[in-house]
Scaffold this motif. Structure first.
Motif, PDB file in Angstrom:
ATOM      1  N   ASP A   1     -64.982 -65.089  13.397  1.00 27.16           N
ATOM      2  CA  ASP A   1     -66.409 -65.527  14.652  1.00 27.16           C
ATOM      3  C   ASP A   1     -65.378 -64.482  15.862  1.00 27.16           C
ATOM      4  OD1 ASP A   1     -67.835 -66.603  12.765  1.00 27.16           O
ATOM      5  OD2 ASP A   1     -67.658 -68.807  13.498  1.00 27.16           O
ATOM      6  N   GLN A   2     -64.277 -64.989  16.213  1.00 28.18           N
ATOM      7  CA  GLN A   2     -63.890 -64.602  16.950  1.00 28.18           C
ATOM      8  C   GLN A   2     -63.901 -62.740  17.228  1.00 28.18           C
ATOM      9  OE1 GLN A   2     -63.718 -65.987  19.930  1.00 28.18           O
ATOM     10  NE2 GLN A   2     -62.507 -65.569  21.285  1.00 28.18           N
ATOM     11  N   PHE A   3     -63.106 -62.703  16.242  1.00 25.05           N
ATOM     12  CA  PHE A   3     -62.946 -61.368  15.641  1.00 25.05           C
ATOM     13  C   PHE A   3     -64.125 -60.456  16.115  1.00 25.05           C
ATOM     14  CE2 PHE A   3     -62.416 -57.582  12.876  1.00 25.05           C
ATOM     15  CZ  PHE A   3     -61.294 -56.686  13.590  1.00 25.05           C
ATOM     16  N   GLU A   4     -65.484 -60.578  15.584  1.00 24.47           N
ATOM     17  CA  GLU A   4     -66.035 -59.859  15.873  1.00 24.47           C
ATOM     18  C   GLU A   4     -66.633 -59.496  17.310  1.00 24.47           C
ATOM     19  OE1 GLU A   4     -68.278 -57.957  13.107  1.00 24.47           O
ATOM     20  OE2 GLU A   4     -66.257 -59.003  12.049  1.00 24.47           O
ATOM     21  N   TYR A   5     -66.165 -60.709  18.475  1.00 22.97           N
ATOM     22  CA  TYR A   5     -66.455 -60.138  19.368  1.00 22.97           C
ATOM     23  C   TYR A   5     -64.961 -59.652  19.791  1.00 22.97           C
ATOM     24  CZ  TYR A   5     -69.672 -64.081  19.697  1.00 22.97           C
ATOM     25  OH  TYR A   5     -70.811 -65.360  19.985  1.00 22.97           O
ATOM     26  N   TRP A   6     -64.369 -59.166  19.969  1.00 23.13           N
ATOM     27  CA  TRP A   6     -62.922 -58.882  20.190  1.00 23.13           C
ATOM     28  C   TRP A   6     -62.847 -57.694  19.836  1.00 23.13           C
ATOM     29  CZ3 TRP A   6     -58.892 -62.354  22.599  1.00 23.13           C
ATOM     30  CH2 TRP A   6     -59.794 -63.328  23.902  1.00 23.13           C
ATOM     31  N   LYS A   7     -63.169 -57.428  18.377  1.00 22.30           N
ATOM     32  CA  LYS A   7     -62.471 -55.990  17.624  1.00 22.30           C
ATOM     33  C   LYS A   7     -62.721 -55.047  18.029  1.00 22.30           C
ATOM     34  CE  LYS A   7     -67.892 -55.538  15.337  1.00 22.30           C
ATOM     35  NZ  LYS A   7     -68.216 -55.552  14.405  1.00 22.30           N
ATOM     36  N   HIS A   8     -63.248 -54.969  19.026  1.00 25.67           N
ATOM     37  CA  HIS A   8     -63.119 -53.681  20.361  1.00 25.67           C
ATOM     38  C   HIS A   8     -62.076 -53.593  21.036  1.00 25.67           C
ATOM     39  CE1 HIS A   8     -66.592 -52.438  18.070  1.00 25.67           C
ATOM     40  NE2 HIS A   8     -67.157 -53.527  18.899  1.00 25.67           N
ATOM     41  N   THR A   9     -61.704 -54.576  20.898  1.00 22.71           N
ATOM     42  CA  THR A   9     -60.188 -54.764  22.192  1.00 22.71           C
ATOM     43  C   THR A   9     -58.603 -54.564  21.497  1.00 22.71           C
ATOM     44  OG1 THR A   9     -60.494 -57.240  22.205  1.00 22.71           O
ATOM     45  CG2 THR A   9     -61.533 -55.823  23.881  1.00 22.71           C
ATOM     46  N   GLN A  10     -58.129 -54.440  22.302  1.00 22.50           N
ATOM     47  CA  GLN A  10     -56.508 -54.305  22.327  1.00 22.50           C
ATOM     48  C   GLN A  10     -55.940 -55.795  23.029  1.00 22.50           C
ATOM     49  OE1 GLN A  10     -53.377 -52.133  23.344  1.00 22.50           O
ATOM     50  NE2 GLN A  10     -52.906 -51.478  21.238  1.00 22.50           N
ATOM     51  N   LEU A  11     -54.822 -56.588  21.983  1.00 23.92           N
ATOM     52  CA  LEU A  11     -54.819 -58.073  23.241  1.00 23.92           C
ATOM     53  C   LEU A  11     -53.247 -58.105  23.101  1.00 23.92           C
ATOM     54  CD1 LEU A  11     -56.840 -60.364  20.176  1.00 23.92           C
ATOM     55  CD2 LEU A  11     -57.659 -59.241  22.156  1.00 23.92           C
ATOM     56  N   THR A  12     -52.935 -58.463  24.303  1.00 24.72           N
ATOM     57  CA  THR A  12     -51.573 -58.030  24.149  1.00 24.72           C
ATOM     58  C   THR A  12     -51.667 -60.268  24.761  1.00 24.72           C
ATOM     59  OG1 THR A  12     -51.471 -55.760  25.411  1.00 24.72           O
ATOM     60  CG2 THR A  12     -50.500 -58.019  26.121  1.00 24.72           C
ATOM     61  N   ILE A  13     -50.151 -60.297  24.179  1.00 23.58           N
ATOM     62  CA  ILE A  13     -50.031 -61.668  24.071  1.00 23.58           C
ATOM     63  C   ILE A  13     -48.882 -61.804  24.921  1.00 23.58           C
ATOM     64  CG2 ILE A  13     -49.730 -63.949  22.993  1.00 23.58           C
ATOM     65  CD1 ILE A  13     -51.756 -62.775  22.291  1.00 23.58           C
ATOM     66  N   ASP A  14     -48.919 -63.131  25.841  1.00 24.59           N
ATOM     67  CA  ASP A  14     -48.535 -63.179  27.403  1.00 24.59           C
ATOM     68  C   ASP A  14     -48.322 -64.413  27.772  1.00 24.59           C
ATOM     69  OD1 ASP A  14     -46.545 -62.185  29.650  1.00 24.59           O
ATOM     70  OD2 ASP A  14     -48.705 -61.330  30.738  1.00 24.59           O
ATOM     71  N   VAL A  15     -47.520 -64.597  28.810  1.00 27.52           N
ATOM     72  CA  VAL A  15     -47.119 -66.118  29.559  1.00 27.52           C
ATOM     73  C   VAL A  15     -47.736 -66.087  30.661  1.00 27.52           C
ATOM     74  CG1 VAL A  15     -44.982 -66.847  27.662  1.00 27.52           C
ATOM     75  CG2 VAL A  15     -44.899 -65.954  29.425  1.00 27.52           C
ATOM     76  N   THR A  16     -48.177 -67.433  30.642  1.00 28.85           N
ATOM     77  CA  THR A  16     -48.208 -68.018  32.738  1.00 28.85           C
ATOM     78  C   THR A  16     -47.476 -69.290  32.427  1.00 28.85           C
ATOM     79  OG1 THR A  16     -50.049 -67.816  33.870  1.00 28.85           O
ATOM     80  CG2 THR A  16     -50.437 -69.082  31.461  1.00 28.85           C
ATOM     81  N   PRO A  17     -47.148 -69.420  34.014  1.00 29.64           N
ATOM     82  CA  PRO A  17     -46.752 -71.480  33.698  1.00 29.64           C
ATOM     83  C   PRO A  17     -47.794 -72.035  33.804  1.00 29.64           C
ATOM     84  CG  PRO A  17     -45.989 -69.093  35.857  1.00 29.64           C
ATOM     85  CD  PRO A  17     -47.023 -69.019  34.614  1.00 29.64           C
ATOM     86  N   GLY A  18     -47.333 -73.001  33.412  1.00 29.07           N
ATOM     87  CA  GLY A  18     -48.611 -74.218  33.015  1.00 29.07           C
ATOM     88  C   GLY A  18     -48.690 -75.154  31.940  1.00 29.07           C
ATOM     89  N   ARG A  19     -49.284 -75.919  32.207  1.00 32.03           N
ATOM     90  CA  ARG A  19     -49.204 -76.923  30.866  1.00 32.03           C
ATOM     91  C   ARG A  19     -50.656 -76.828  29.928  1.00 32.03           C
ATOM     92  NH1 ARG A  19     -45.030 -80.763  28.707  1.00 32.03           N
ATOM     93  NH2 ARG A  19     -46.688 -81.940  27.366  1.00 32.03           N
TER      94      ARG A  19
ATOM     95  N   LEU B   1     -60.054 -52.059  26.058  1.00 31.54           N
ATOM     96  CA  LEU B   1     -61.078 -51.289  25.409  1.00 31.54           C
ATOM     97  C   LEU B   1     -60.295 -50.437  24.543  1.00 31.54           C
ATOM     98  CD1 LEU B   1     -65.193 -51.268  26.742  1.00 31.54           C
ATOM     99  CD2 LEU B   1     -63.992 -52.994  24.789  1.00 31.54           C
ATOM    100  N   TYR B   2     -60.714 -50.176  23.412  1.00 34.88           N
ATOM    101  CA  TYR B   2     -59.883 -49.050  23.237  1.00 34.88           C
ATOM    102  C   TYR B   2     -60.246 -47.597  23.356  1.00 34.88           C
ATOM    103  CZ  TYR B   2     -57.699 -52.426  18.946  1.00 34.88           C
ATOM    104  OH  TYR B   2     -57.308 -53.173  18.417  1.00 34.88           O
ATOM    105  N   SER B   3     -59.246 -46.989  23.837  1.00 37.82           N
ATOM    106  CA  SER B   3     -60.030 -45.742  24.229  1.00 37.82           C
ATOM    107  C   SER B   3     -60.186 -44.825  22.641  1.00 37.82           C
ATOM    108  CB  SER B   3     -59.116 -44.369  24.631  1.00 37.82           C
ATOM    109  OG  SER B   3     -58.199 -44.142  23.193  1.00 37.82           O
ATOM    110  N   GLU B   4     -61.451 -44.333  23.139  1.00 45.34           N
ATOM    111  CA  GLU B   4     -61.924 -43.391  22.057  1.00 45.34           C
ATOM    112  C   GLU B   4     -60.898 -42.877  20.842  1.00 45.34           C
ATOM    113  OE1 GLU B   4     -65.155 -39.864  20.936  1.00 45.34           O
ATOM    114  OE2 GLU B   4     -65.445 -41.086  22.594  1.00 45.34           O
ATOM    115  N   GLN B   5     -59.639 -42.438  20.994  1.00 42.52           N
ATOM    116  CA  GLN B   5     -59.199 -42.534  19.654  1.00 42.52           C
ATOM    117  C   GLN B   5     -58.611 -42.709  18.980  1.00 42.52           C
ATOM    118  OE1 GLN B   5     -58.870 -38.858  18.680  1.00 42.52           O
ATOM    119  NE2 GLN B   5     -57.216 -39.620  17.359  1.00 42.52           N
ATOM    120  N   GLU B   6     -57.976 -44.022  19.788  1.00 43.23           N
ATOM    121  CA  GLU B   6     -57.305 -45.663  19.989  1.00 43.23           C
ATOM    122  C   GLU B   6     -58.136 -46.144  18.656  1.00 43.23           C
ATOM    123  OE1 GLU B   6     -54.234 -46.745  23.217  1.00 43.23           O
ATOM    124  OE2 GLU B   6     -57.256 -47.473  23.499  1.00 43.23           O
TER     125      GLU B   6
END
Length: 121
Positions: A69-87, A107-112
Motif C-alpha cells: 500500500d505504501q509503495f503505491e504512494y511512493w513508487k514514483h520517488t527514490q528513497l534515501t535512508i538517513d539518520v537523525t538524533p532522537g528516539r 521524484l525520479y527524473s523522466e530518464q531515471e
C-alpha cells in the motif's frame, strides 16, 4: 539501472555498527502513522514479510521492504535512508542509540523513471 532506495554514509555507519552487534539485518517501512511510517531495522528474519510487502532493493547489504500500500504512494520517488538524533517509539534496532532512521524522498527524473530497478510488486 536506477535504484529505488539509497542510504547516506552516516546511516550506513549505523547499519555497520548494528551488524556487528546483531548480525544480518533487514529493513521494513510500513504505511502506518507516526513512527510506524519510518524505516525500521530488524535482525534478518525477525520481521515476517508477506505478499503484502514489496522488496525495493538493498542498502548496506540489507534487504529493504515496504508495504505494498505504501509503495503505491511512493513508487514514483527514490528513497534515501538517513539518520537523525532522537528516539522513536518503534522496535527498530537503532532506537537505544538515541537516533532513528528516517526516509527522504524525491521524484525520479523522466530518464531515471525509464530505467528503474524492477520490484516484486
Amino acid at each position: 539501472m536506477t535504484s529505488r532506495v539509497l542510504i547516506t554514509p552516516e546511516a550506513e555507519k549505523v547499519v555497520d555498527e548494528l551488524k556487528e552487534r546483531y548480525g544480518d539485518l533487514m529493513f521494513h517501512q510500513s504505511g502506518g502513522c507516526c513512527d510506524g511510517s519510518q524505516p525500521m531495522c530488524f535482525e534478518k528474519g525477525e520481521f515476517r514479510t508477506s505478499d503484502s510487502d514489496v522488496l525495493l532493493g538493498e542498502i548496506a547489504g540489507c534487504e529493504f521492504f515496504m508495504s505494498r500500500d505504501q509503495f503505491e504512494y511512493w513508487k514514483h520517488t527514490q528513497l534515501t535512508i538517513d539518520v537523525t538524533p532522537g528516539r522513536g517509539s518503534s522496535f527498530s534496532l537503532e532506537i537505544p542509540m538515541g537516533i532513528r532512521f528516517i526516509t527522504k524522498s524525491r521524484l525520479y527524473s523522466e530518464q531515471e523513471a525509464k530505467d528503474l530497478v524492477a520490484v516484486n510488486a
